[in-house]
Scaffold this motif. Sequence first.
Motif, PDB file in Angstrom:
ATOM      1  N   UNK A   1       0.841  -1.204   0.000  1.00 31.61           N
ATOM      2  CA  UNK A   1       0.000   0.000   0.000  1.00 31.61           C
ATOM      3  C   UNK A   1       0.873   1.250   0.000  1.00 31.61           C
ATOM      4  N   UNK A   2       1.950   1.238   0.780  1.00 29.02           N
ATOM      5  CA  UNK A   2       2.827   2.409   0.809  1.00 29.02           C
ATOM      6  C   UNK A   2       3.399   2.673  -0.585  1.00 29.02           C
ATOM      7  N   UNK A   3       3.857   1.622  -1.245  1.00 25.10           N
ATOM      8  CA  UNK A   3       4.415   1.775  -2.587  1.00 25.10           C
ATOM      9  C   UNK A   3       3.359   2.352  -3.543  1.00 25.10           C
ATOM     10  N   UNK A   4       2.137   1.871  -3.403  1.00 24.09           N
ATOM     11  CA  UNK A   4       1.037   2.355  -4.256  1.00 24.09           C
ATOM     12  C   UNK A   4       0.782   3.852  -4.011  1.00 24.09           C
ATOM     13  N   UNK A   5       0.717   4.248  -2.747  1.00 23.32           N
ATOM     14  CA  UNK A   5       0.417   5.654  -2.434  1.00 23.32           C
ATOM     15  C   UNK A   5       1.572   6.564  -2.866  1.00 23.32           C
TER      16      UNK A   5
ATOM     17  N   UNK B   1       0.787   3.386   7.502  1.00 29.22           N
ATOM     18  CA  UNK B   1       1.196   3.697   6.128  1.00 29.22           C
ATOM     19  C   UNK B   1       0.647   5.053   5.680  1.00 29.22           C
ATOM     20  N   UNK B   2      -0.578   5.366   6.080  1.00 30.57           N
ATOM     21  CA  UNK B   2      -1.143   6.660   5.685  1.00 30.57           C
ATOM     22  C   UNK B   2      -0.305   7.797   6.253  1.00 30.57           C
ATOM     23  N   UNK B   3       0.171   7.622   7.477  1.00 33.24           N
ATOM     24  CA  UNK B   3       1.008   8.658   8.094  1.00 33.24           C
ATOM     25  C   UNK B   3       2.381   8.721   7.429  1.00 33.24           C
ATOM     26  N   UNK B   4       2.991   7.549   7.227  1.00 29.18           N
ATOM     27  CA  UNK B   4       4.341   7.558   6.652  1.00 29.18           C
ATOM     28  C   UNK B   4       4.322   8.062   5.213  1.00 29.18           C
ATOM     29  N   UNK B   5       3.269   7.766   4.481  1.00 30.22           N
ATOM     30  CA  UNK B   5       3.128   8.285   3.113  1.00 30.22           C
ATOM     31  C   UNK B   5       3.177   9.816   3.134  1.00 30.22           C
ATOM     32  N   UNK B   6       2.428  10.402   4.050  1.00 27.20           N
ATOM     33  CA  UNK B   6       2.436  11.877   4.151  1.00 27.20           C
ATOM     34  C   UNK B   6       3.815  12.393   4.497  1.00 27.20           C
ATOM     35  N   UNK B   7       4.446  11.725   5.467  1.00 29.21           N
ATOM     36  CA  UNK B   7       5.765  12.179   5.931  1.00 29.21           C
ATOM     37  C   UNK B   7       6.792  12.063   4.798  1.00 29.21           C
TER      38      UNK B   7
END
Length: 395
Positions: free
Chosen positions: A20-24, A307-313
């Motif tokens: 998911x992280x890779x996708x975002x 993942x939602x948080x790390x994506x933003x960061x």
Amino acid sequence: MTATTRTRVAIIGAGPAGLLLSHLLGQAGIESIVIDQRTREEIEHTIRAGILEHGTAEVLAATGASDRVKTVGHRHDGIELRFAGEGHRIDFAALTGRGVWLYPQHEVLIDLIAVRLAAGQDLRFGVTAVAVEGADTDRPVVHATTADGEPLVIEADFVVGADGSRSVARTAVTGSTTGGYFREYPFAWFGILCEAPPSAPELIYSNSPNGFALISQRSATVQRMYFQCDPEIDPESLSEREIWDDLRSRVDGHELLEGPIFQRDVLRFRSFVAHELRRGRVALVGDAAHTVPPTGAKGMNLAVADVLLLDRALRALLLDGDERPLDRYAETALRRIWKAQHFSWWMTSMLHVAPDASDFDRLRQLGELRSVVESEAGRRYLAEAYTGWPFETEL
Ligand code: DHB
């Protein structure tokens, strides 16, 4: 010869968190490489939990990570808590306006892998991470071994450990493979998959003097059920008859529809939170950062929240050169992680019977269950936690 490759974000682990992280990140134009020691076949066929929080299903659908979650998946608007021979419905929709989705984790992985490959993403199976180095530099490196046994070095701007409870990346963050807060439980779950129609419209979480059982589902023809067992039990040691008798004795009068059992496994219970979630240019997400006991199905949902948080960061760091959101990643993620740790521990301790439980413990537990089901506030706490607290989006 050691092959060296470069990417912006090196992600170890092609589970829900890593994919998911890779996708975002890909949607923000940030390139990544995802490696996993397992084969695609193994990842797509390993049976895991089946419940997605309201917000998890929303994220998967809204970001195009899974088109099937809301077509193949089934919305559930409540669960039954069963004890002392009676069922009590916790009506999620009435209490919170939300539901959950029954959509097995391996289906989420099938969707995510398809989406990543369709986008031409660098996704490498059979590649084992050996070590992560350079967390304190701006060029962290993953040392790995390919499926052919060849060494591979991945240089990145940032490394993410999404590599599960036996994380290799954790050492680079916490200084040891184990460094964390930890709790064990004196029981496990005996899990089965069987060919049968559902035994109830919704999931049943049952506390009985013989121990816990969970009657879950997979489809109109396949069901998933679990019952509390000794962690050391050999899954092959019980006959099908013994399994059904055990399950029946724990749902206290609820009729179970039986069918051939085609898979059995034993799930160990642990609570774990790593002492650190990030060091310099390496961060942990999902089970690499924390493990919860399965009661309440928080594991994958918590991974999605990280993942939602790390994506933003990472967007702030890699697109704007702004490190401040990354500096707040661990503290923000940990707030939800500890709430979910509490909820998973609470559901576990309220519903299972410890091997050394006294009569006092047993009667107190029934008092606790009654306090929950007979109070709207009690039912609402359970419903809010189960369907999932709103995701933090600010860092
Ligand atoms: C399932 C697993 C869980 O841990 C849970 O709380 C509910 C459902 C499942 O595998 O279906």
